[in-house]
Design a protein around this motif. Structure first.
Motif, PDB file in Angstrom:
ATOM      1  N   VAL A 190      19.931  -0.535  -8.302  1.00 53.45           N
ATOM      2  CA  VAL A 190      18.777  -1.420  -8.459  1.00 53.45           C
ATOM      3  C   VAL A 190      19.244  -2.852  -8.712  1.00 53.45           C
ATOM      4  N   LEU A 191      20.230  -3.007  -9.598  1.00 59.98           N
ATOM      5  CA  LEU A 191      20.735  -4.341  -9.889  1.00 59.98           C
ATOM      6  C   LEU A 191      21.413  -4.953  -8.678  1.00 59.98           C
ATOM      7  N   GLU A 192      22.164  -4.142  -7.954  1.00 60.60           N
ATOM      8  CA  GLU A 192      22.814  -4.653  -6.741  1.00 60.60           C
ATOM      9  C   GLU A 192      21.773  -5.099  -5.729  1.00 60.60           C
ATOM     10  N   ALA A 228      18.689  -6.129  -6.390  1.00 59.52           N
ATOM     11  CA  ALA A 228      18.026  -7.339  -6.887  1.00 59.52           C
ATOM     12  C   ALA A 228      18.898  -8.568  -6.681  1.00 59.52           C
ATOM     13  N   PHE A 229      20.183  -8.455  -7.033  1.00 58.97           N
ATOM     14  CA  PHE A 229      21.063  -9.604  -6.867  1.00 58.97           C
ATOM     15  C   PHE A 229      21.322  -9.902  -5.396  1.00 58.97           C
ATOM     16  N   GLY A 230      21.334  -8.863  -4.574  1.00 57.97           N
ATOM     17  CA  GLY A 230      21.452  -9.097  -3.141  1.00 57.97           C
ATOM     18  C   GLY A 230      20.277  -9.889  -2.601  1.00 57.97           C
ATOM     19  N   LEU A 231      19.083  -9.552  -3.049  1.00 55.36           N
ATOM     20  CA  LEU A 231      17.886 -10.285  -2.629  1.00 55.36           C
ATOM     21  C   LEU A 231      17.908 -11.722  -3.140  1.00 55.36           C
ATOM     22  N   LEU A 232      18.353 -11.908  -4.386  1.00 55.16           N
ATOM     23  CA  LEU A 232      18.449 -13.263  -4.921  1.00 55.16           C
ATOM     24  C   LEU A 232      19.410 -14.106  -4.093  1.00 55.16           C
ATOM     25  N   GLY A 233      20.536 -13.509  -3.712  1.00 53.39           N
ATOM     26  CA  GLY A 233      21.484 -14.232  -2.878  1.00 53.39           C
ATOM     27  C   GLY A 233      20.905 -14.571  -1.524  1.00 53.39           C
ATOM     28  N   ALA A 234      20.149 -13.651  -0.938  1.00 51.24           N
ATOM     29  CA  ALA A 234      19.530 -13.904   0.361  1.00 51.24           C
ATOM     30  C   ALA A 234      18.480 -15.005   0.267  1.00 51.24           C
ATOM     31  N   VAL A 235      17.696 -14.983  -0.809  1.00 51.15           N
ATOM     32  CA  VAL A 235      16.696 -16.043  -1.016  1.00 51.15           C
ATOM     33  C   VAL A 235      17.387 -17.396  -1.177  1.00 51.15           C
ATOM     34  N   GLN A 277       0.811  -1.212   0.000  1.00 50.84           N
ATOM     35  CA  GLN A 277       0.000   0.000   0.000  1.00 50.84           C
ATOM     36  C   GLN A 277       0.845   1.264   0.000  1.00 50.84           C
ATOM     37  N   HIS A 278       2.085   1.150   0.480  1.00 53.29           N
ATOM     38  CA  HIS A 278       2.942   2.333   0.588  1.00 53.29           C
ATOM     39  C   HIS A 278       4.194   2.206  -0.263  1.00 53.29           C
ATOM     40  N   ALA A 279       4.217   1.245  -1.181  1.00 52.31           N
ATOM     41  CA  ALA A 279       5.417   1.014  -1.980  1.00 52.31           C
ATOM     42  C   ALA A 279       5.583   2.115  -3.017  1.00 52.31           C
ATOM     43  N   PRO A 280       6.834   2.479  -3.333  1.00 46.90           N
ATOM     44  CA  PRO A 280       7.090   3.485  -4.379  1.00 46.90           C
ATOM     45  C   PRO A 280       6.821   2.909  -5.759  1.00 46.90           C
ATOM     46  N   PRO A 281       6.844   3.739  -6.790  1.00 45.95           N
ATOM     47  CA  PRO A 281       6.636   3.222  -8.152  1.00 45.95           C
ATOM     48  C   PRO A 281       7.686   2.194  -8.513  1.00 45.95           C
ATOM     49  N   PRO A 282       7.403   1.338  -9.494  1.00 47.11           N
ATOM     50  CA  PRO A 282       8.375   0.317  -9.902  1.00 47.11           C
ATOM     51  C   PRO A 282       9.717   0.929 -10.257  1.00 47.11           C
ATOM     52  N   LEU A 283      10.774   0.248  -9.879  1.00 46.62           N
ATOM     53  CA  LEU A 283      12.119   0.718 -10.152  1.00 46.62           C
ATOM     54  C   LEU A 283      12.543   0.321 -11.552  1.00 46.62           C
ATOM     55  N   SER A 284      13.418   1.097 -12.124  1.00 46.16           N
ATOM     56  CA  SER A 284      13.901   0.826 -13.475  1.00 46.16           C
ATOM     57  C   SER A 284      15.405   0.950 -13.513  1.00 46.16           C
ATOM     58  N   VAL A 285      16.059   0.067 -14.284  1.00 44.95           N
ATOM     59  CA  VAL A 285      17.514   0.129 -14.395  1.00 44.95           C
ATOM     60  C   VAL A 285      17.958   1.248 -15.323  1.00 44.95           C
ATOM     61  N   SER A 286      17.019   1.981 -15.934  1.00 43.89           N
ATOM     62  CA  SER A 286      17.388   3.031 -16.883  1.00 43.89           C
ATOM     63  C   SER A 286      17.143   4.433 -16.332  1.00 43.89           C
TER      64      SER A 286
END
Length: 272
Positions: free
Chosen positions: A49-51, A53-60, A33-42
């Protein structure tokens, strides 16, 4: 409740529109409900953003399955940012929602399964590895050394005893497996990561001299292994071929046929 006038001009009550409910975990739904707009790599912040995302993938990957709070805290991200990144990766198939939060998704699994240090390695090794497993009854692995770990690209299962069952469920092992040691020994003068046993210097010289490494129940009880290197087109040690069996079989008797198989694979990698 909203009103609208029908054809006769009378007022009728109109029920509010019901929004579709998606199966988010309750916490994620509140954050959304309070999330910001979608992030973009451009948008100029692509690197961060990429760091993230990859940090989250590593944590998962490390957790196997975890909720939003844990993943955001481990990566040092705000919950809203972590939520948006995770949901974008859900849409891409990199992660998927689960009862406990998020876990690795099927698309990431497929991409990971296709990785190899040389584009022709799996193809070159497939038939020789099957032949080796068939004539010896042993289980054959194709392995690489990355980030201080032995990674198993492929297993070809032979007449595997029960003790080898847990072995096949893992794709990452410490560097000091036979499959890793034969590659580390070739990387002289660089030393392997982490503490080095006092006996390593002598063992390393023996591996370089013979071109083969052994593991006699050092890593797992009931499991013995030998490994020989696979050479890439430039002659460097690209990967290793491991032959895994139980203590009832002599590793020394398997060395010759393992070396012959390795030469076949290496020749195929060189286009011969």
């Amino acid at each position: 409740m909203n009103e609208h006038r029908g054809a006769t001009g009378t007022r009728t009550a109109q029920a509010p529109a019901r929004l579709p409910v998606r199966p988010y975990e309750p916490e994620a739904a509140r954050v959304a409900q309070h999330a910001p707009p979608p992030l973009s790599v451009s948008d100029g912040g692509g690197r961060s953003v990429l760091e993230g995302a990859f940090g989250l993938l590593g944590a998962v990957e490390r957790a196997g399955e975890a909720g939003l709070t844990r993943l955001a805290a481990e990566c040092g991200l705000p919950k809203t940012t972590a939520y948006r990144l995770l949901e974008q990766m859900v849409e891409l198939g990199a992660v998927e929602r689960s009862r406990r939060g998020y876990r690795v998704g099927p698309r990431l699994f497929r991409l990971g399964q296709g990785w190899q240090p040389h584009p022709g390695l799996r193809t070159a090794a497939r038939a020789p590895a099957r032949r080796l497993a068939r004539i010896t009854g042993a289980t054959v692995g194709i392995n690489v050394l990355r980030e201080g770990q032995t990674l198993v690209l492929d297993w070809t299962v032979g007449e595997t005893p029960a003790a080898l069952g847990p072995l096949l469920d893992r794709v990452a092992w410490p560097w000091f497996t036979a499959a890793g040691k034969v590659l580390v020994a070739a990387a002289h003068p660089r030393l392997p990561p982490g503490p080095v046993p006092a006996s390593w210097r002598q063992e390393c010289e023996e591996i370089r001299t013979r071109g083969v490494a052994f593991d006699r129940e050092e890593l797992m009880a009931g499991v013995c292994c030998l490994a020989v290197p696979l050479h890439g087109p430039s002659g460097v040690h690209l990967a290793s071929l491991s032959v895994v069996t139980d203590p009832a079989h002599s590793l020394e008797r398997l060395v010759g046929v393992a070396e012959q198989t390795a030469r076949m694979i290496s020749a195929a990698l060189r286009g011969r």
